[in-house]
Design a protein around this motif. Structure first.
Motif, PDB file in Angstrom:
ATOM      1  N   UNK A 185       0.718  11.525 -10.284  1.00 20.57           N
ATOM      2  CA  UNK A 185      -0.022  12.791 -10.256  1.00 20.57           C
ATOM      3  C   UNK A 185       0.928  13.984 -10.387  1.00 20.57           C
ATOM      4  N   UNK A 186       2.064  13.907  -9.712  1.00 22.86           N
ATOM      5  CA  UNK A 186       3.055  14.997  -9.819  1.00 22.86           C
ATOM      6  C   UNK A 186       3.655  15.058 -11.211  1.00 22.86           C
ATOM      7  N   UNK A 219       0.822  -1.215   0.000  1.00 20.34           N
ATOM      8  CA  UNK A 219       0.000   0.000   0.000  1.00 20.34           C
ATOM      9  C   UNK A 219       0.857   1.267   0.000  1.00 20.34           C
ATOM     10  N   UNK A 220       1.977   1.212   0.688  1.00 16.75           N
ATOM     11  CA  UNK A 220       2.864   2.380   0.706  1.00 16.75           C
ATOM     12  C   UNK A 220       3.438   2.646  -0.680  1.00 16.75           C
ATOM     13  N   UNK A 221       3.889   1.584  -1.332  1.00 16.70           N
ATOM     14  CA  UNK A 221       4.437   1.750  -2.685  1.00 16.70           C
ATOM     15  C   UNK A 221       3.347   2.207  -3.643  1.00 16.70           C
ATOM     16  N   UNK A 222       2.146   1.641  -3.498  1.00 20.82           N
ATOM     17  CA  UNK A 222       1.054   2.039  -4.378  1.00 20.82           C
ATOM     18  C   UNK A 222       0.693   3.514  -4.184  1.00 20.82           C
ATOM     19  N   UNK A 223       0.639   3.945  -2.936  1.00 19.25           N
ATOM     20  CA  UNK A 223       0.330   5.355  -2.665  1.00 19.25           C
ATOM     21  C   UNK A 223       1.417   6.268  -3.209  1.00 19.25           C
ATOM     22  N   UNK A 224       2.656   5.871  -2.999  1.00 26.93           N
ATOM     23  CA  UNK A 224       3.766   6.681  -3.498  1.00 26.93           C
ATOM     24  C   UNK A 224       3.761   6.755  -5.025  1.00 26.93           C
TER      25      UNK A 224
END
Length: 317
Positions: free
Chosen positions: A313-314, A302-307
């Protein structure tokens, strides 16, 4: 339509001629044909041979008990030492049979451990192995029950022996009281004779002191008789109690011997349950470790997916 002809006899003759041409004799051919008709029995396993040997030992023990039954029960046929010898031999027989049964049980457990490590679960070999182990346990149970029945038969004979000993010890109280009256009368007669002799020999001595002495001697004699009778009763009661305690001790030893197999079985079950609990604890610890590792993996995912979403997006902006 052509007829069907049976050529079996021709085939047998041709086979016989071929066998004779290869060096077979008539006796060898007859033995070979008989082996085809009557097959030889398959060789027995070591477990079967040991079980048959144990059964023969139990039968020999039963024959020995039946042979010496009258000698052991009837007190007029043998002495106490010979009875003790018979009882000792029976005890040795029972101990040997019990050791053979224990050897069979240990062999079953060893085979079970070895084959469990070699076979896979769920296969036909596993099912046949379980059937064989169940059959072997049944054989051991039958041998144990047979030995138990034989020992119970000897226990009945032993209880008869001790009951007879108790019956011999009990009536002594009745037969020992009659001689006491005779013993009580003899001192009186002796004292009367002595008093008569003293009276005839010495007329100058007065009769009053002699009567006092006779009375004192009679009182002492009666007191001794009462004390001896009480001691005799106490000794007889002690002897009876000792015989009863000996009989109970023998019966208790027999029951302990009979329950030894059950205790061993319970011990094996307890050891197996302990092993299963330890194995379950290991499985639980492994499951906990897997759960913690999977949780860590999910958090990392989940952390990698969020990052990655934030990075995309950036990057678009």
């Amino acid at each position: 339509m052509s007829r069907v002809r049976d050529r079996t006899e021709d085939y047998k003759d041709s086979v016989r001629v071929a066998a004779l041409s290869h060096g077979y004799t008539e006796s060898q051919l007859a033995a070979l044909m008989s082996s085809f008709i009557i097959r030889k029995p398959s060789p027995r396993s070591p477990f079967t041979n040991a079980a048959v040997k144990t059964l023969e030992s139990i039968r020999e023990l039963e024959k020995f008990i039946v042979k010496h039954r009258k000698d052991y029960v009837d007190m007029h046929r043998t002495t106490e030492q010979e009875r003790d010898t018979i009882e000792h031999e029976v005890g040795v027989f029972v101990k040997a049979c019990k050791e053979q049964i224990d050897i069979l049980k240990n062999r079953i457990h060893e085979d079970e451990r070895n084959k469990r490590a070699k076979t896979w679960l769920g296969t036909s070999d596993e099912n046949s192995r379980l059937d064989l182990i169940a059959h072997q346990h049944g054989v051991v149970l039958i041998l144990s029950e047979r030995l138990h029945s034989v020992t119970a038969q000897f226990d009945r004979l032993r209880s008869m022996r001790f009951q007879e000993a108790i019956n011999r010890a009990m009536p002594r109280k009745k037969f020992k009281k009659k001689p006491e009256t005779k013993l009580a009368e003899t001192p009186k007669s002796n004292l009367v004779l002595q008093s008569d002799v003293s009276k005839s020999g010495d007329q100058e001595v007065s009769t009053a002191p002699l009567r006092v002495q006779e009375q004192l001697l009679d009182d002492e004699t009666r007191a001794l008789q009462v004390e001896l009778s009480n001691l005799l009763d106490t000794v007889q009661e002690t002897e009876t109690k000792m015989i009863e305690m000996s009989a109970l001790n023998h019966l208790m030893s027999t029951h302990v011997l009979q329950q030894a197999q059950q205790i061993q079985y319970l011990y094996d079950q307890a050891v197996e349950a302990t092993n299963n609990v330890e194995r379950g604890n290991k499985e639980l610890s492994q499951a906990i470790q897997r759960n913690s590792s999977s949780r860590t993996f999910l958090l990392l995912f989940f952390f990698v997916l969020t990052f990655s979403v934030l990075f995309l997006d950036w990057y678009k902006n």
